[in-house]
Design a protein around this motif. Structure first.
Motif, PDB file in Angstrom:
ATOM      1  N   LEU A   3      44.217  39.183   5.933  1.00  0.00           N
ATOM      2  CA  LEU A   3      44.937  40.464   5.954  1.00  0.00           C
ATOM      3  C   LEU A   3      43.984  41.641   6.065  1.00  0.00           C
ATOM      4  CD1 LEU A   3      47.700  39.865   3.250  1.00  0.00           C
ATOM      5  CD2 LEU A   3      47.928  39.795   5.739  1.00  0.00           C
ATOM      6  N   ARG A   4      42.801  41.499   5.523  1.00  0.00           N
ATOM      7  CA  ARG A   4      41.833  42.586   5.591  1.00  0.00           C
ATOM      8  C   ARG A   4      41.478  42.926   7.043  1.00  0.00           C
ATOM      9  NH1 ARG A   4      36.484  42.766   6.283  1.00  0.00           N
ATOM     10  NH2 ARG A   4      36.361  40.495   6.216  1.00  0.00           N
ATOM     11  N   GLU A   5      41.249  41.900   7.855  1.00  0.00           N
ATOM     12  CA  GLU A   5      40.903  42.142   9.255  1.00  0.00           C
ATOM     13  C   GLU A   5      42.099  42.702  10.034  1.00  0.00           C
ATOM     14  OE1 GLU A   5      39.211  38.738  11.076  1.00  0.00           O
ATOM     15  OE2 GLU A   5      37.711  38.418   9.508  1.00  0.00           O
ATOM     16  N   VAL A   6      43.297  42.207   9.716  1.00  0.00           N
ATOM     17  CA  VAL A   6      44.483  42.704  10.409  1.00  0.00           C
ATOM     18  C   VAL A   6      44.695  44.186  10.108  1.00  0.00           C
ATOM     19  CG1 VAL A   6      46.985  42.475  10.611  1.00  0.00           C
ATOM     20  CG2 VAL A   6      45.560  40.431  10.412  1.00  0.00           C
ATOM     21  N   LEU A   7      44.598  44.560   8.840  1.00  0.00           N
ATOM     22  CA  LEU A   7      44.787  45.963   8.470  1.00  0.00           C
ATOM     23  C   LEU A   7      43.676  46.836   9.031  1.00  0.00           C
ATOM     24  CD1 LEU A   7      46.475  47.987   6.870  1.00  0.00           C
ATOM     25  CD2 LEU A   7      45.087  47.468   4.858  1.00  0.00           C
ATOM     26  N   GLN A   8      42.457  46.336   9.032  1.00  0.00           N
ATOM     27  CA  GLN A   8      41.350  47.114   9.573  1.00  0.00           C
ATOM     28  C   GLN A   8      41.518  47.358  11.068  1.00  0.00           C
ATOM     29  OE1 GLN A   8      37.560  45.433   8.619  1.00  0.00           O
ATOM     30  NE2 GLN A   8      36.454  47.313   9.098  1.00  0.00           N
ATOM     31  N   ARG A   9      42.039  46.370  11.779  1.00  0.00           N
ATOM     32  CA  ARG A   9      42.273  46.553  13.211  1.00  0.00           C
ATOM     33  C   ARG A   9      43.381  47.579  13.455  1.00  0.00           C
ATOM     34  NH1 ARG A   9      43.658  41.838  14.345  1.00  0.00           N
ATOM     35  NH2 ARG A   9      41.597  41.040  14.856  1.00  0.00           N
ATOM     36  N   ALA A  10      44.427  47.543  12.639  1.00  0.00           N
ATOM     37  CA  ALA A  10      45.537  48.480  12.819  1.00  0.00           C
ATOM     38  C   ALA A  10      45.109  49.924  12.578  1.00  0.00           C
ATOM     39  CB  ALA A  10      46.682  48.119  11.883  1.00  0.00           C
ATOM     40  N   LEU A  11      44.186  50.143  11.638  1.00  0.00           N
ATOM     41  CA  LEU A  11      43.784  51.499  11.271  1.00  0.00           C
ATOM     42  C   LEU A  11      42.477  51.917  11.905  1.00  0.00           C
ATOM     43  CD1 LEU A  11      44.628  51.410   7.450  1.00  0.00           C
ATOM     44  CD2 LEU A  11      46.079  52.046   9.368  1.00  0.00           C
ATOM     45  N   GLY A  12      41.841  51.031  12.675  1.00  0.00           N
ATOM     46  CA  GLY A  12      40.532  51.354  13.208  1.00  0.00           C
ATOM     47  C   GLY A  12      40.499  51.610  14.680  1.00  0.00           C
ATOM     48  N   ASP A  13      41.636  51.449  15.359  1.00  0.00           N
ATOM     49  CA  ASP A  13      41.674  51.669  16.802  1.00  0.00           C
ATOM     50  C   ASP A  13      41.777  53.158  17.071  1.00  0.00           C
ATOM     51  OD1 ASP A  13      43.753  50.372  19.511  1.00  0.00           O
ATOM     52  OD2 ASP A  13      41.950  51.595  19.504  1.00  0.00           O
ATOM     53  N   GLU A  14      40.670  53.788  17.387  1.00  0.00           N
ATOM     54  CA  GLU A  14      40.623  55.245  17.548  1.00  0.00           C
ATOM     55  C   GLU A  14      40.607  55.670  19.013  1.00  0.00           C
ATOM     56  OE1 GLU A  14      40.743  57.653  15.302  1.00  0.00           O
ATOM     57  OE2 GLU A  14      41.143  56.156  13.812  1.00  0.00           O
ATOM     58  N   GLN A  15      41.161  54.853  19.881  1.00  0.00           N
ATOM     59  CA  GLN A  15      41.246  55.232  21.297  1.00  0.00           C
ATOM     60  C   GLN A  15      42.123  56.464  21.451  1.00  0.00           C
ATOM     61  OE1 GLN A  15      43.131  52.296  23.664  1.00  0.00           O
ATOM     62  NE2 GLN A  15      42.745  53.341  25.590  1.00  0.00           N
ATOM     63  N   GLU A  16      41.639  57.436  22.160  1.00  0.00           N
ATOM     64  CA  GLU A  16      42.390  58.669  22.368  1.00  0.00           C
ATOM     65  C   GLU A  16      43.063  58.628  23.730  1.00  0.00           C
ATOM     66  OE1 GLU A  16      42.801  60.522  20.001  1.00  0.00           O
ATOM     67  OE2 GLU A  16      41.186  59.977  18.655  1.00  0.00           O
ATOM     68  N   LEU A  17      44.225  59.258  23.806  1.00  0.00           N
ATOM     69  CA  LEU A  17      44.985  59.242  25.048  1.00  0.00           C
ATOM     70  C   LEU A  17      44.579  60.346  26.013  1.00  0.00           C
ATOM     71  CD1 LEU A  17      48.538  58.556  23.675  1.00  0.00           C
ATOM     72  CD2 LEU A  17      47.047  56.965  24.850  1.00  0.00           C
ATOM     73  N   GLY A  18      43.794  61.262  25.572  1.00  0.00           N
ATOM     74  CA  GLY A  18      43.570  62.427  26.409  1.00  0.00           C
ATOM     75  C   GLY A  18      42.446  62.286  27.400  1.00  0.00           C
ATOM     76  N   ASP A  19      41.388  61.489  27.093  1.00  0.00           N
ATOM     77  CA  ASP A  19      40.241  61.495  27.974  1.00  0.00           C
ATOM     78  C   ASP A  19      39.988  60.168  28.643  1.00  0.00           C
ATOM     79  OD1 ASP A  19      39.584  60.131  25.756  1.00  0.00           O
ATOM     80  OD2 ASP A  19      37.670  61.129  25.367  1.00  0.00           O
ATOM     81  N   GLY A  20      40.808  59.145  28.375  1.00  0.00           N
ATOM     82  CA  GLY A  20      40.656  57.885  29.040  1.00  0.00           C
ATOM     83  C   GLY A  20      39.501  57.070  28.556  1.00  0.00           C
ATOM     84  N   THR A  21      38.885  57.400  27.432  1.00  0.00           N
ATOM     85  CA  THR A  21      37.779  56.630  26.892  1.00  0.00           C
ATOM     86  C   THR A  21      38.177  55.957  25.611  1.00  0.00           C
ATOM     87  OG1 THR A  21      36.963  58.528  25.689  1.00  0.00           O
ATOM     88  CG2 THR A  21      36.105  58.221  27.904  1.00  0.00           C
ATOM     89  N   THR A  22      37.448  54.943  25.239  1.00  0.00           N
ATOM     90  CA  THR A  22      37.705  54.224  24.008  1.00  0.00           C
ATOM     91  C   THR A  22      36.540  54.443  23.073  1.00  0.00           C
ATOM     92  OG1 THR A  22      38.935  52.568  25.191  1.00  0.00           O
ATOM     93  CG2 THR A  22      38.202  51.988  23.012  1.00  0.00           C
ATOM     94  N   ASN A  23      36.831  54.964  21.897  1.00  0.00           N
ATOM     95  CA  ASN A  23      35.790  55.223  20.917  1.00  0.00           C
ATOM     96  C   ASN A  23      35.700  54.075  19.929  1.00  0.00           C
ATOM     97  OD1 ASN A  23      35.507  57.788  22.056  1.00  0.00           O
ATOM     98  ND2 ASN A  23      37.152  58.589  20.776  1.00  0.00           N
ATOM     99  N   THR A  24      34.539  53.966  19.354  1.00  0.00           N
ATOM    100  CA  THR A  24      34.370  52.951  18.318  1.00  0.00           C
ATOM    101  C   THR A  24      35.095  53.380  17.065  1.00  0.00           C
ATOM    102  OG1 THR A  24      32.185  53.662  18.699  1.00  0.00           O
ATOM    103  CG2 THR A  24      32.437  51.455  17.931  1.00  0.00           C
TER     104      THR A  24
END
Length: 322
Positions: free
Chosen positions: A291-312
């Protein structure tokens, strides 16, 4: 909003609005005094069971975000939202226990329990409005958001919202008038605040939805945006009726929904949020994970919609939280 079962006599102790046993209350609870008490009791048990399950889910989120996952600025909001949901469910659980034998508990205890539930309700709504607004800003102005946002903004916003909700809770106890007058004053002040937050949350969520829809044709939308939209939608369907109904009843003596319907819905709203977090975290991954990895993935995806890039994911910059 707590109400007495319809066939109970009125206690000589002064009660706050909504605790009467008149015919309108009997109608709202779904029938005559001969049969509605059993139905009301079963719905009370249902609310109790939902609150117990929700406390388990929110407790898991609180444990993981407090001790097992390094927090980022978005997970700080989720941690505080889980705390508000857990506090509301604790109040709902105690309320359900109190209603089985109401005369064994002092009026002051039931009064404080009611205001505690409304304080956590207001805090949860305020946090949802802050989350949706911040996600909307990050989608519309991604460069400004990344460069100008302080890393302690989430903690400061959460502290301010909790302080404001606590001020609403303490207001009836510091006013010099009688409790019934203070109760109406409390609802009169809190009602417009809840209406304002709902409008802000609705506008920001609609903007975010349109932004996601425009970008989803080219790539998969980030998990965070899906999480925010599902959480807001759940509140509008299950959590909002409680605030609207209590305000209309206490301020204008008008009823739209029976109490046995919207009180369990409010418990569902606070209980299902952890399921949304884990559901979003498991999207696209069929293998079993902690569950720790699942929750971390849900809250850690910081891809922004405005510039087309994916941030860490910002897991390397922890924030102070409440």
């Amino acid at each position: 909003m707590e109400r007495r079962p319809p066939n109970m006599t009125v206690s000589p102790t002064p009660e706050y609005p909504g605790y009467g046993s008149d015919n309108s209350t009997q109608i709202r609870k779904g029938g005559s005094s001969s049969g509605s008490l059993d139905f009301y009791g079963w719905m009370n048990i249902l609310s109790l069971l939902i609150a117990l399950l929700g406390l388990v889910g929110n407790g898991a989120v609180l444990w993981l975000l407090s001790f097992r996952i390094r927090r980022n600025h978005f997970s700080v909001y989720i941690l505080n939202l889980a705390a508000a949901d857990a506090l509301f469910l604790c109040g709902s659980l105690l309320k359900s226990i109190v209603q089985f034998n109401e005369y064994s508990f002092k009026f002051s205890m039931r009064r404080n329990l009611y205001f505690l539930r409304f304080m956590s309700y207001a805090a949860g709504l305020s946090l949802l409005a802050a989350i949706s607004t911040e996600r909307c800003l990050s989608a519309l102005f991604p460069i400004w958001y990344r460069n100008c946002r302080s890393k302690h903004t989430s903690a400061a916003v959460c502290a301010g919202l909790w302080a404001l909700a606590g001020m609403f809770w303490l207001l009836p106890f510091v006013l010099p008038n009688k409790f019934s007058h203070n109760f109406v004053t409390f609802v009169t002040i809190l009602g417009p605040w809840l209406l304002l937050l709902t409008c802000v949350m609705g506008v920001s969520s609609l903007t975010l939805l349109l932004r996601v829809q425009c970008r989803s044709r080219r790539r998969r939308p980030p998990r965070l945006y899906l999480l925010v939209l599902l959480t807001v939608l759940l509140f509008l369907l299950c959590g909002l009726p409680m605030g609207v109904e209590d305000f209309l009843e206490i301020r204008f003596n008008k009823y739209l929904l029976p109490y046995w319907l919207y009180d369990p819905l409010a418990c569902v709203n606070s209980s299902v949020n952890p399921l949304i977090y884990f559901f979003v975290g498991r999207l696209g991954n069929k293998r079993r994970e902690p569950l720790r990895e699942v929750l971390q993935r849900a809250l850690g995806d910081e891809q922004e919609l405005g510039d087309g890039t994916t941030n860490t994911p910002h897991t390397s910059s922890p924030e102070t939280t409440l």
